[in-house]
Structures are given as structure tokens and as C-alpha cells.
Design a protein around this motif. Structure first.
Motif, PDB file in Angstrom:
ATOM      1  N   THR A   9       0.779  -1.381  -0.078  1.00 52.63           N
ATOM      2  CA  THR A   9      -0.014   0.202  -0.031  1.00 52.63           C
ATOM      3  C   THR A   9       0.817   1.280   0.095  1.00 52.63           C
ATOM      4  O   THR A   9       1.957   1.259   0.630  1.00 52.63           O
ATOM      5  CB  THR A   9      -1.061   0.187   1.109  1.00 52.63           C
TER       6      THR A   9
ATOM      7  N   ILE B  58      -3.906   0.410  -3.301  1.00 52.44           N
ATOM      8  CA  ILE B  58      -3.364  -0.995  -2.983  1.00 52.44           C
ATOM      9  C   ILE B  58      -3.154  -1.702  -4.240  1.00 52.44           C
ATOM     10  O   ILE B  58      -3.785  -1.762  -5.190  1.00 52.44           O
ATOM     11  CB  ILE B  58      -4.649  -1.572  -2.439  1.00 52.44           C
TER      12      ILE B  58
ATOM     13  N   VAL C  71      -7.932  -4.644   4.946  1.00 52.96           N
ATOM     14  CA  VAL C  71      -7.137  -3.580   5.197  1.00 52.96           C
ATOM     15  C   VAL C  71      -7.169  -3.454   6.773  1.00 52.96           C
ATOM     16  O   VAL C  71      -8.485  -2.816   7.240  1.00 52.96           O
ATOM     17  CB  VAL C  71      -7.268  -2.337   4.326  1.00 52.96           C
TER      18      VAL C  71
END
Length: 464
Positions: free
Chosen positions: A426, A436, A452
């Protein structure tokens, strides 16, 4: 002055009662909000004709065949005697629901044709007294649900009943069933008789029906089958506040029970709304709990010739879409008259179960995503001890191999695929957009989930 003090104290007491009631509701709704996914079962003697009467296909949904086909009460009851679901295996039903990732089951204890799937002292129009099968169908299902840790709820048609005298009947034009040459006469009759097409349906009043059938049967359901998680009312046609109050009073028999919004609108809102065959738009949501109920094909009750089933991918994405908006998904199966799930339904449940085994954490106990709708998919979120887990379900795999998430101010702890646990890279731009990086090929074309984890609580609403 004394009156002012008394009035002030009354306001305080009422406020405390309201707060207490809200806390009790939150406790009752806790498991339901955690579950997110349940099975609806529409089953009854309408599965015998399976959409066909007197050699003709009758239009509309299968469980409405008596109404749309204008089948006389005596003929329908005669047909029902042959109901003999010898292949009924409630343990297998519950295991299929559980393996699909479902956490609760709602079954039609009595649909609009008035036929009860349970033994009842209130009406002999039930499976134990009227059919060659001769046994209560709900007791073994309740036992199987308890055995496998699945919550059980009962659908009950409290007002509309086409066989027990005094029940209401929503009027349907004859052409909705088939091109009956006597349609003009029949439609004139139903117009004059509040939707009824057989004089036997009107030999008692609605008040008598409520007192003699509906109230005692609901009492039986809430007394004879152990813990009941949900009472799912349907079609409050002709309901009065008086009738609704009598039925609602019975809920005291199961203090933890959850009810929907179909007892009588608007004065008896229940605990959750019930959009049918549709997923609400974001603009429709007002903070009230809700549950979309939906068929796999075009009918609730079994129809032998309705083979237009939705794909597992469509239903999985529907589940994700619903969860991303904070709702529950109640997905229907219509068993055959023999007591079996259609093979198409079995296959769909199995495919959904495969996906849920990998990705269920993106559904269970989640809240609505803060961004609304993403063009590439949907997002759900879950509060954790250390922050927030965001679940991005990707429907359309990006050609550039990247997903951009705007406005997320929380620090990222990690990002990974649920499918294989692979960690994802990321980056964050100067204007706060999180990017991402993804593999070239999606692990699951139906929906690939990216988890996430971020520090702190994420805002309820974040603009895209």
C-alpha cells in the motif's frame, strides 16, 4: 408547583423506560446483526401442484396458486390430503443452510392458504390432521436447528387466510392466473366480496378468525417449539390495531424474539424492515435495521417449471451489497412436495458456502462501509480491539492492478487477500489517497476480498 414536579418526574420515568426498551432491543438484535445471512423456506401443500392446476400453468408465484387460480376451498383441501413429504430430512436442510454460511432459518409455519405445517388445536387444516403424512413438520426442524446451532424463526400469515373462514384475501384478477373464460363473472364476485372467490371463506368474521385461529396458533408456535428467534409476520391485509395488539401481546412468551414490520403498518413497526426482492438504495436507508428477502429463481413456493435461477455470483454479490449497506440477506428455498430442496438450490448453496468459508469474516458482524458504493465493488467494516478492519470486495478486477481508496486518514497496519493470505503493498499520496497494489489475476472472479487493517476508528461517512 406540586403538579410541575409530578409532571417532571413522569417525563424522567418515561425517558428511562424508553432508554431501557432501546437497550433491550439492542440486546435482542445483537445476534441478528452478527448473522447477516439467513435462509427463508417457503413450503406447503402448494408444492403439490407446483404451479400447475387442471393441466394449466398458473401465473405468478407458486404459493399463490390457490388465489390466482381461483381454486375452490373444497378442491384445494382435497388435493392437500395427498401431501406426503417422505423425503423430508430436516437435519440435512439445516446442515445445508449452515454449510452455506447461513446463521438462521425462517420457515413458513402457515402461509396465505392457511395450511399449518404444525399440529394445531385451533384448526384441523394442518399437516398432522389433514394429510396422509400425519406428523408435525416443525418439531424435527426445531430439534435440528438446536443440534447445529442455527437460530429458528417462524413466518406466519396472520391476516390473509384463504381456507380458514374469516381470513382476508388480497384480490387478484383472474387473468393473473390464466385466461379463464368466466373471468368477468369471477372478477365481479371477488370485487364484491373483498377478494374472496368462495362463499366458504366468508362464513365467519375477521374478528372470529383472529380469536379462533390466528391468536391460538401463534401461541402454539411460541410455546411448543423451544426458543424461537424470529416471528416473521406477512401481509397485514385487513389488520386492525385491536387484532395486532392481541398478537403482539403473545410475544411476551418469547421475550428475546425479533419481529418484522408486517404485523400492521404503521403502528406496529417491529424490529426491522423487509424490502422484498430488492436491495435498497443508499438514499432509502434511515438507520432502521433491515433485511432483504429474495428468491433464487422467480418464485417463493416450488414451481416445477421455474428454472430461471440466479447465478451463485449474482447472489454472492447481492449478499456483499446488502452487508455493505448494513442489512441482512434472507435467501429463499422452495422445497418440493416430497420434502427435498431442488437440485439447483442445493448447488447454489454449496457455491455460496465455498465463498463464505473463505470470506465470511467480510460479512458476519460487519457494519456498512463508510464510502457508500465503489465502482469496483463494495466495502464492509468491523471494529477491532486495535482499530478497524476494512473489507474491500472487488467485483471488477482493475486492469492496472491497483485500487484507490480516497479520504482514509487512519494509518494502515496491513493489507492482505482473504483468499490466500497474501500481503499487499500500500502507498498513500500527498492528497491522502490510499493505493493498494493487487496481483495480476483475481483469485476469485465472483468477488475477491481484501482486508485492510487500520489504526483507530474509521469515520462512518467518508466522501469519495
Amino acid at each position: 408547583m406540586k403538579r410541575v414536579v409530578i409532571a417532571f418526574m413522569a417525563i424522567i420515568v418515561m425517558s428511562q423506560v424508553a432508554i431501557s426498551q432501546q437497550l433491550l432491543k439492542e440486546q435482542r438484535m445483537d445476534w441478528w446483526r452478527e448473522a447477516r445471512f439467513g435462509m427463508f423456506i417457503h413450503w406447503g401443500v402448494y408444492a403439490i401442484p407446483a404451479g400447475i392446476w387442471d393441466g394449466r400453468q398458473i401465473g405468478g408465484i407458486g404459493e399463490w396458486i390457490m388465489n390466482r387460480g381461483k381454486i375452490p376451498v373444497n378442491d384445494y383441501q382435497a388435493m392437500a390430503r395427498q401431501f406426503n413429504p417422505v423425503k423430508y430430512d430436516p437435519d440435512a436442510w439445516v446442515r445445508m443452510a449452515k454449510d452455506a454460511g447461513m446463521k438462521y432459518i425462517i420457515i413458513t409455519s402457515k402461509h396465505h392458504d392457511g395450511f399449518a405445517l404444525f399440529e394445531s388445536e385451533a384448526s384441523k387444516w394442518n399437516v398432522a390432521d389433514h394429510t396422509i403424512y400425519g406428523k408435525d413438520l416443525l418439531k424435527p426442524l426445531a430439534e435440528a436447528c438446536k443440534k447445529h446451532g442455527i437460530k429458528l424463526g417462524f413466518y406466519y400469515s396472520q391476516a390473509q387466510d384463504w381456507v380458514n373462514p374469516g381470513g382476508t384475501a388480497i384480490r387478484r384478477l383472474t387473468k393473473e392466473g390464466w385466461a379463464n373464460p368466466d373471468s368477468v363473472i369471477i372478477d365481479a364476485y371477488t370485487k364484491e366480496h373483498n377478494g374472496h372467490w368462495d362463499w366458504r371463506q366468508e362464513t365467519k368474521t375477521f374478528e372470529q378468525y383472529i380469536d379462533e385461529v390466528s391468536v391460538p396458533q401463534v401461541r402454539e408456535l411460541l410455546t411448543n417449539y423451544g426458543d424461537i428467534a424470529v416471528l416473521w409476520w406477512d401481509t397485514p391485509s385487513g389488520m386492525t390495531d385491536e387484532a395486532a395488539t392481541k398478537l403482539q401481546a403473545l410475544l411476551a412468551l418469547q421475550p428475546q424474539i425479533i419481529t418484522n414490520d408486517r404485523l400492521k403498518r404503521p403502528n406496529f413497526p417491529g424490529d426491522h424492515k423487509t424490502p422484498e426482492q430488492r436491495i435498497p438504495n443508499l438514499a432509502d436507508l434511515d438507520g432502521t435495521d433491515w433485511e432483504t428477502c429474495m428468491t433464487m429463481n422467480g418464485t417463493w413456493g416450488y414451481k416445477s417449471y421455474d428454472l430461471n435461477y440466479k447465478s451463485p455470483q449474482t447472489l454472492i454479490r447481492n449478499l456483499i451489497d446488502i452487508a455493505s449497506k448494513g442489512g441482512n440477506f434472507l435467501l429463499n428455498v422452495g422445497p418440493t412436495a416430497e420434502g427435498e430442496f431442488p437440485q439447483q438450490s442445493i448447488d447454489i448453496l454449496a457455491e455460496m458456502g465455498k465463498w463464505m468459508k473463505v470470506n465470511g469474516e467480510a460479512i458476519y458482524g460487519t457494519k456498512a462501509g463508510p464510502w457508500g458504493l465503489f465502482s469496483l465493488g463494495r466495502c464492509t467494516r468491523k471494529d477491532t480491539r486495535n482499530g478497524t478492519s476494512l473489507y474491500f470486495s472487488v467485483f471488477e478486477w482493475p486492469s492496472d492492478g491497483k485500487i484507490s481508496v480516497p479520504g482514509l486518514k487512519n494509518g494502515v497496519i496491513s493489507a492482505r487477500l482473504l483468499a490466500d493470505g497474501k500481503r499487499l503493498r500500500t502507498t498513500r499520496s500527498k492528497d491522502g489517497v490510499l493505493t493498494i497494489s493487487l496481483p495480476e489475476i483475481t483469485p476469485d472472479p465472483k468477488a475477491t476480498v481484501i482486508r485492510v487493517d487500520v489504526r483507530g476508528k474509521v469515520a462512518d461517512k467518508i466522501p469519495q
